[in-house]
Design an enzyme around this catalytic site. Structure first.
Site, mmCIF file in Angstrom:
data_model
loop_
_atom_site.group_PDB
_atom_site.id
_atom_site.type_symbol
_atom_site.label_atom_id
_atom_site.label_comp_id
_atom_site.label_asym_id
_atom_site.label_seq_id
_atom_site.Cartn_x
_atom_site.Cartn_y
_atom_site.Cartn_z
ATOM 1 N N SER A 130 0.823 -1.205 0.000
ATOM 2 C CA SER A 130 0.000 0.000 0.000
ATOM 3 C C SER A 130 0.860 1.259 0.000
ATOM 4 O O SER A 130 1.952 1.284 0.549
ATOM 5 C CB SER A 130 -0.916 0.037 1.222
ATOM 6 O OG SER A 130 -1.691 1.228 1.181
ATOM 7 N N LYS A 184 -4.509 -6.761 3.315
ATOM 8 C CA LYS A 184 -4.493 -5.629 2.381
ATOM 9 C C LYS A 184 -5.917 -5.323 1.888
ATOM 10 O O LYS A 184 -6.307 -4.162 1.720
ATOM 11 C CB LYS A 184 -3.573 -5.925 1.186
ATOM 12 C CG LYS A 184 -3.595 -4.849 0.082
ATOM 13 C CD LYS A 184 -3.175 -3.493 0.611
ATOM 14 C CE LYS A 184 -2.906 -2.418 -0.431
ATOM 15 N NZ LYS A 184 -3.857 -2.133 -1.436
ATOM 16 N N HIS A 187 -7.593 -3.444 4.576
ATOM 17 C CA HIS A 187 -7.031 -2.081 4.529
ATOM 18 C C HIS A 187 -7.792 -1.250 3.494
ATOM 19 O O HIS A 187 -8.202 -0.110 3.750
ATOM 20 C CB HIS A 187 -5.536 -2.145 4.169
ATOM 21 C CG HIS A 187 -4.942 -0.827 3.737
ATOM 22 N ND1 HIS A 187 -5.168 -0.272 2.488
ATOM 23 C CD2 HIS A 187 -4.166 0.062 4.390
ATOM 24 C CE1 HIS A 187 -4.546 0.883 2.403
ATOM 25 N NE2 HIS A 187 -3.930 1.119 3.541
ATOM 26 N N ASN A 188 -7.994 -1.843 2.330
ATOM 27 C CA ASN A 188 -8.684 -1.106 1.266
ATOM 28 C C ASN A 188 -10.155 -0.862 1.602
ATOM 29 O O ASN A 188 -10.711 0.167 1.232
ATOM 30 C CB ASN A 188 -8.557 -1.853 -0.064
ATOM 31 C CG ASN A 188 -7.203 -1.624 -0.710
ATOM 32 O OD1 ASN A 188 -6.228 -1.343 -0.018
ATOM 33 N ND2 ASN A 188 -7.118 -1.755 -2.008
ATOM 34 N N GLU A 191 -10.097 2.011 3.653
ATOM 35 C CA GLU A 191 -9.783 3.139 2.750
ATOM 36 C C GLU A 191 -11.053 3.625 2.040
ATOM 37 O O GLU A 191 -11.322 4.837 1.982
ATOM 38 C CB GLU A 191 -8.729 2.647 1.737
ATOM 39 C CG GLU A 191 -8.397 3.574 0.593
ATOM 40 C CD GLU A 191 -7.455 2.885 -0.420
ATOM 41 O OE1 GLU A 191 -6.390 2.383 -0.018
ATOM 42 O OE2 GLU A 191 -7.792 2.859 -1.623
HETATM 43 C C1 6PG Z 1 -3.160 1.380 -1.723
HETATM 44 C C2 6PG Z 1 -4.384 1.519 -2.562
HETATM 45 C C3 6PG Z 1 -4.165 0.949 -3.912
HETATM 46 C C4 6PG Z 1 -5.233 1.356 -4.902
HETATM 47 C C5 6PG Z 1 -6.308 0.326 -4.996
HETATM 48 C C6 6PG Z 1 -7.706 0.769 -4.739
HETATM 49 O O1 6PG Z 1 -3.297 0.871 -0.632
HETATM 50 O O2 6PG Z 1 -2.092 1.795 -2.175
HETATM 51 O O3 6PG Z 1 -5.479 0.877 -1.985
HETATM 52 O O4 6PG Z 1 -3.944 -0.424 -3.770
HETATM 53 O O5 6PG Z 1 -5.672 2.608 -4.720
HETATM 54 O O6 6PG Z 1 -6.161 -0.162 -6.278
HETATM 55 O O7 6PG Z 1 -8.313 0.973 -5.933
HETATM 56 P P1 6PG Z 1 -9.833 1.137 -6.280
HETATM 57 O O8 6PG Z 1 -10.287 2.377 -5.602
HETATM 58 O O9 6PG Z 1 -9.774 1.286 -7.757
HETATM 59 O O10 6PG Z 1 -10.535 -0.101 -5.875
#
Ligand code: 6PG
Length: 467
Positions: A130, A184, A187-188, A191
């Protein structure tokens, strides 16, 4: 002939940045790419770092450049392309070699591939990376799923290139095979939730209070100096402050309001549901992206579905907004860590949640001042392993949730959409109810399906004498 310590296959944005980061640490890196014409320009642009790069025109010569036992890192699109690359590569490797998948893979694919390649004596490592391009180039946060022996090999290299939080490298072996990609993925998911709640606050300030993008950006900039300090708060301020050179208006005002998504947020919700967990804040964020993409339907619905007039919201004061956002951020993280805890039990991963919070304190997209508090709370071993039951975190929530209630209530009265903030509050109010309303659900289930229920006053399974 001089051999490379690791090979990086895939010279897109992230692969190139990782290869240069490795080279900068004095690690010799073999590099190649499916489109061979990308390779020479990449090496040319590397300047003095090219001394540590060993370019190869194709897969076979790339593998031949690697010191044994070989380590091949793939940074390519997840899914079928990765399976195709494995099929081409495995015959060129020998027992003891390692394939590292550094993409955003579905952890179930990683578990499957890991078991499959183990039959050839190959280790398949799933490594979540990430931090976007800048992170990959200058210090990402990395979540590794590997065997203990595989980690012993990877540790020095990954620690050399990782982001550091007060000297501590933001990389860890979180568990075996798919554990790294699972962490991960969550994590997303967090995010997605954080980005959505930030966007909701932007919406309240834009459509409720009538602020322009520059003013909202400046507000996020100010918030970044307080408890909301984070990469995403800072990025929001920068995005809102940027001007479109063609039109002279804020860039954000010329961007179409339809969000993309590659799948990790959705996977978080799917896996959370499979584990019987609530990820309602994250789910609302994934749903909001999906709804954003249905612009034609939204355009039509705006003509026929009525709500309060825009601009109807009592101007929220920035401190209240900031507190509401902080409460939402805490709750989204609490949901994320609950998913990790449940997955750890289900897959027998023994995830160290405190260490995961620690390696998210720098380098990754969700790095924030809050993560430092969460890491400390998890290290202290909160009651039942739950962040919301940690004394410091429940105090922080209690201090900020009244603002969340005020903001969500005001937004709802004004007809402004705050799905993730509202989901956070809904979860908070659900989880703090010692006596909820599922007694009625159980009554209904028994009424129409004879499913039975437990009683509060004696053990056993009972049926109602329904009319
Ligand atoms: C990170 C991000 C990275 C990217 C993802 C999310 O942790 O560096 O999460 O992996 O931004 O691809 O992408 P989407 O918003 O397109 O699902």
């Amino acid at each position: 002939m001089h051999k490379a310590q690791i090979g990086v296959y895939g010279l897109g944005t992230m692969g190139s940045a990782l290869a240069l980061n490795l080279a900068e640490q004095g690690i010799s890196v073999a590099v190649t790419n499916r489109e061979a014409d990308w390779i020479a320009p990449f090496v040319d642009a590397a300047g003095p770092l090219a001394d540590h790069l060993l370019p190869a025109p194709d897969l076979t010569s790339f593998i031949a450049l690697l010191a044994r036992p070989r380590a091949v890192l793939f940074m390519i699109p997840a899914g079928a392309p990765m399976d195709a690359m494995i099929a081409q590569t495995r015959g060129l490797l020998e027992p003891g070699d390692m394939i590292i998948d550094a993409g955003n893979a579905d952890f179930r694919d990683t578990i499957r591939r890991s078991a499959d390649l183990a039959a050839d004596g190959l280790e398949y490592v799933g490594m979540g990376v990430s931090g976007g391009e800048q992170g990959a180039r200058h210090g990402p946060s990395m979540m590794v799923g590997a065997s203990a022996a595989g980690w012993a090999r990877l540790k020095p290299m990954t620690e050399a290139i990782a982001a550091r939080f007060e000297g501590d490298p933001c990389v860890a072996r979180v568990g075996p095979d798919g554990a790294g990609h699972f962490v991960k993925t969550v994590h997303n998911g967090i995010e997605y939730a954080d980005m959505q709640m930030i966007a909701e606050v932007y919406g309240l300030l834009r459509d409720g209070a009538g602020w322009d993008a520059g003013r909202i950006g400046a507000q996020f900039g100010a918030w970044n100096n307080g408890p909301l300090a984070s990469f995403l708060t800072e990025a929001t301020s920068a995005v809102l402050g940027a001007i479109d050179p063609d039109t002279g208006v804020p860039v954000v005002d010329v961007i179409v309001d339809a969000a993309g998504q590659k799948g990790t947020g959705r996977w978080t919700v799917i896996e959370a549901l499979k584990l019987g967990q609530s990820a309602s804040t994250i789910e609302a964020a994934v749903g909001a992206r999906a709804w954003s993409a249905g612009q034609d339907v939204r355009g039509a619905a705006a003509q026929v579905l009525v709500g309060p007039k825009a601009g109807n919201m009592a101007a929220p004061d920035p401190d209240t907004m900031a507190q509401a956002l902080l409460a939402g951020r805490i709750l989204a993280h609490a949901q994320g860590f609950d998913i990790l805890r449940a997955a750890s039990d289900d897959f027998d991963w023994s995830l160290d949640l405190a260490r995961i919070a620690e390696i998210w304190r720098a380098g990754c997209i969700i790095r924030s001042a809050l993560l430092d508090d969460l890491a400390a709370a998890l290290a202290a071993g909160p009651h039942m392993g739950r962040l919301i039951l940690s004394p410091t975190i429940s105090d922080l929530l209690n201090a900020n949730v009244a603002a969340l209630r005020q903001v969500v209530g005001g937004a709802m009265q004004a007809g402004l959409a705050v799905p993730s903030l509202a989901a956070s509050l809904g979860w908070f109010d659900t989880i703090r109810q010692a006596r909820g309303t599922a007694n009625l659900i159980q009554g209904q289930r028994d009424y129409f399906g004879a499913h039975g229920f437990a009683r509060i006053d004696r053990p056993g399974r009972f049926h109602g004498n329904w009319p």
